[in-house]
Design a protein around this motif. Sequence first.
Motif, PDB file in Angstrom:
ATOM      1  N   ARG A 173       0.823  -1.214   0.000  1.00 59.38           N
ATOM      2  CA  ARG A 173       0.000   0.000   0.000  1.00 59.38           C
ATOM      3  C   ARG A 173       0.854   1.259   0.000  1.00 59.38           C
ATOM      4  NH1 ARG A 173      -4.937  -1.468   4.127  1.00 59.38           N
ATOM      5  NH2 ARG A 173      -6.089  -2.681   2.608  1.00 59.38           N
ATOM      6  N   LYS A 174       2.005   1.185   0.655  1.00 62.93           N
ATOM      7  CA  LYS A 174       2.892   2.350   0.741  1.00 62.93           C
ATOM      8  C   LYS A 174       3.930   2.372  -0.377  1.00 62.93           C
ATOM      9  CE  LYS A 174       2.367   2.918   5.665  1.00 62.93           C
ATOM     10  NZ  LYS A 174       3.017   3.321   6.895  1.00 62.93           N
ATOM     11  N   GLY A 175       3.846   1.399  -1.299  1.00 60.14           N
ATOM     12  CA  GLY A 175       4.799   1.340  -2.402  1.00 60.14           C
ATOM     13  C   GLY A 175       6.200   0.942  -1.959  1.00 60.14           C
ATOM     14  N   LYS A 176       6.292   0.168  -0.871  1.00 64.69           N
ATOM     15  CA  LYS A 176       7.582  -0.170  -0.278  1.00 64.69           C
ATOM     16  C   LYS A 176       7.980  -1.636  -0.423  1.00 64.69           C
ATOM     17  CE  LYS A 176       8.657   3.698   2.055  1.00 64.69           C
ATOM     18  NZ  LYS A 176       9.934   4.328   2.069  1.00 64.69           N
ATOM     19  N   LEU A 177       7.254  -2.414  -1.208  1.00 62.79           N
ATOM     20  CA  LEU A 177       7.617  -3.831  -1.347  1.00 62.79           C
ATOM     21  C   LEU A 177       9.072  -4.015  -1.794  1.00 62.79           C
ATOM     22  CD1 LEU A 177       4.556  -5.781  -2.790  1.00 62.79           C
ATOM     23  CD2 LEU A 177       5.671  -6.081  -0.592  1.00 62.79           C
ATOM     24  N   LEU A 215       1.900 -10.653  -7.140  1.00 69.40           N
ATOM     25  CA  LEU A 215       3.028  -9.761  -7.410  1.00 69.40           C
ATOM     26  C   LEU A 215       4.324 -10.338  -6.860  1.00 69.40           C
ATOM     27  CD1 LEU A 215       1.697  -6.177  -6.588  1.00 69.40           C
ATOM     28  CD2 LEU A 215       2.545  -6.969  -8.785  1.00 69.40           C
ATOM     29  N   LEU A 216       4.264 -10.817  -5.629  1.00 65.66           N
ATOM     30  CA  LEU A 216       5.458 -11.358  -4.975  1.00 65.66           C
ATOM     31  C   LEU A 216       5.947 -12.639  -5.647  1.00 65.66           C
ATOM     32  CD1 LEU A 216       4.383 -10.667  -1.306  1.00 65.66           C
ATOM     33  CD2 LEU A 216       6.386  -9.669  -2.447  1.00 65.66           C
ATOM     34  N   LEU A 217       5.033 -13.432  -6.174  1.00 68.55           N
ATOM     35  CA  LEU A 217       5.402 -14.697  -6.811  1.00 68.55           C
ATOM     36  C   LEU A 217       5.617 -14.577  -8.316  1.00 68.55           C
ATOM     37  CD1 LEU A 217       3.095 -17.248  -4.942  1.00 68.55           C
ATOM     38  CD2 LEU A 217       5.507 -16.710  -4.527  1.00 68.55           C
ATOM     39  N   CYS A 218       5.546 -13.389  -8.835  1.00 67.24           N
ATOM     40  CA  CYS A 218       5.736 -13.179 -10.269  1.00 67.24           C
ATOM     41  C   CYS A 218       7.057 -13.806 -10.727  1.00 67.24           C
ATOM     42  CB  CYS A 218       5.736 -11.684 -10.558  1.00 67.24           C
ATOM     43  SG  CYS A 218       6.038 -11.276 -12.276  1.00 67.24           S
ATOM     44  N   PRO A 219       7.033 -14.580 -11.815  1.00 66.97           N
ATOM     45  CA  PRO A 219       8.263 -15.229 -12.293  1.00 66.97           C
ATOM     46  C   PRO A 219       9.207 -14.312 -13.075  1.00 66.97           C
ATOM     47  CG  PRO A 219       6.412 -15.861 -13.668  1.00 66.97           C
ATOM     48  CD  PRO A 219       5.849 -15.012 -12.556  1.00 66.97           C
ATOM     49  N   ASP A 220       8.798 -13.081 -13.316  1.00 66.57           N
ATOM     50  CA  ASP A 220       9.617 -12.131 -14.072  1.00 66.57           C
ATOM     51  C   ASP A 220      10.739 -11.586 -13.187  1.00 66.57           C
ATOM     52  OD1 ASP A 220      10.726 -10.073 -15.534  1.00 66.57           O
ATOM     53  OD2 ASP A 220       8.838  -9.009 -15.848  1.00 66.57           O
ATOM     54  N   GLN A 221      11.971 -11.926 -13.512  1.00 61.09           N
ATOM     55  CA  GLN A 221      13.117 -11.510 -12.698  1.00 61.09           C
ATOM     56  C   GLN A 221      13.394 -10.011 -12.774  1.00 61.09           C
ATOM     57  OE1 GLN A 221      16.163 -14.260 -14.064  1.00 61.09           O
ATOM     58  NE2 GLN A 221      15.940 -15.402 -12.155  1.00 61.09           N
ATOM     59  N   THR A 222      12.696  -9.309 -13.639  1.00 61.23           N
ATOM     60  CA  THR A 222      12.885  -7.858 -13.716  1.00 61.23           C
ATOM     61  C   THR A 222      11.777  -7.103 -12.982  1.00 61.23           C
ATOM     62  OG1 THR A 222      11.667  -7.650 -15.805  1.00 61.23           O
ATOM     63  CG2 THR A 222      14.054  -8.081 -15.940  1.00 61.23           C
ATOM     64  N   ALA A 223      10.783  -7.809 -12.486  1.00 64.14           N
ATOM     65  CA  ALA A 223       9.675  -7.166 -11.779  1.00 64.14           C
ATOM     66  C   ALA A 223      10.156  -6.703 -10.394  1.00 64.14           C
ATOM     67  CB  ALA A 223       8.501  -8.130 -11.644  1.00 64.14           C
ATOM     68  N   PRO A 224       9.976  -5.441 -10.065  1.00 62.22           N
ATOM     69  CA  PRO A 224      10.517  -4.914  -8.809  1.00 62.22           C
ATOM     70  C   PRO A 224       9.867  -5.468  -7.552  1.00 62.22           C
ATOM     71  CG  PRO A 224       9.187  -3.256  -9.920  1.00 62.22           C
ATOM     72  CD  PRO A 224       9.311  -4.421 -10.859  1.00 62.22           C
TER      73      PRO A 224
END
Length: 101
Positions: A5-9, A71-80
């Motif tokens: 929510r705070k954009g801090k992941l 989002l956390l499990l996304c397989p894209d290694q470039t996803a922040p």
Amino acid sequence: MLARRKGKLPFYLNALREKELCEKYPGFLLNNFHSLLRFWQEHYLNKDKDSTCLENSSCISFSYWKETVSLLLCPDQTAPCAIISYIDEVYMNIDKDFSED
């Protein structure tokens, strides 16, 4: 949920990575976190009553929970916001089936 929510992941994922490196256990926390979220998906995505309890007890919509886990499990290694982005390939253990432990 609050970090998202705070954009801090990305900040918190990087902090976990730094903790791993300082403790000389690279990949340990993040691989375990990844496995935990996969278990979470197995458990909550198939049980309406449990997901309703989670939603009611946290005051966070279940759709927001699902989106955050995705989002956390996304397989894209470039996803922040993807855990996989913070694990060096040599320490990556995310393909291991969590039921093997």
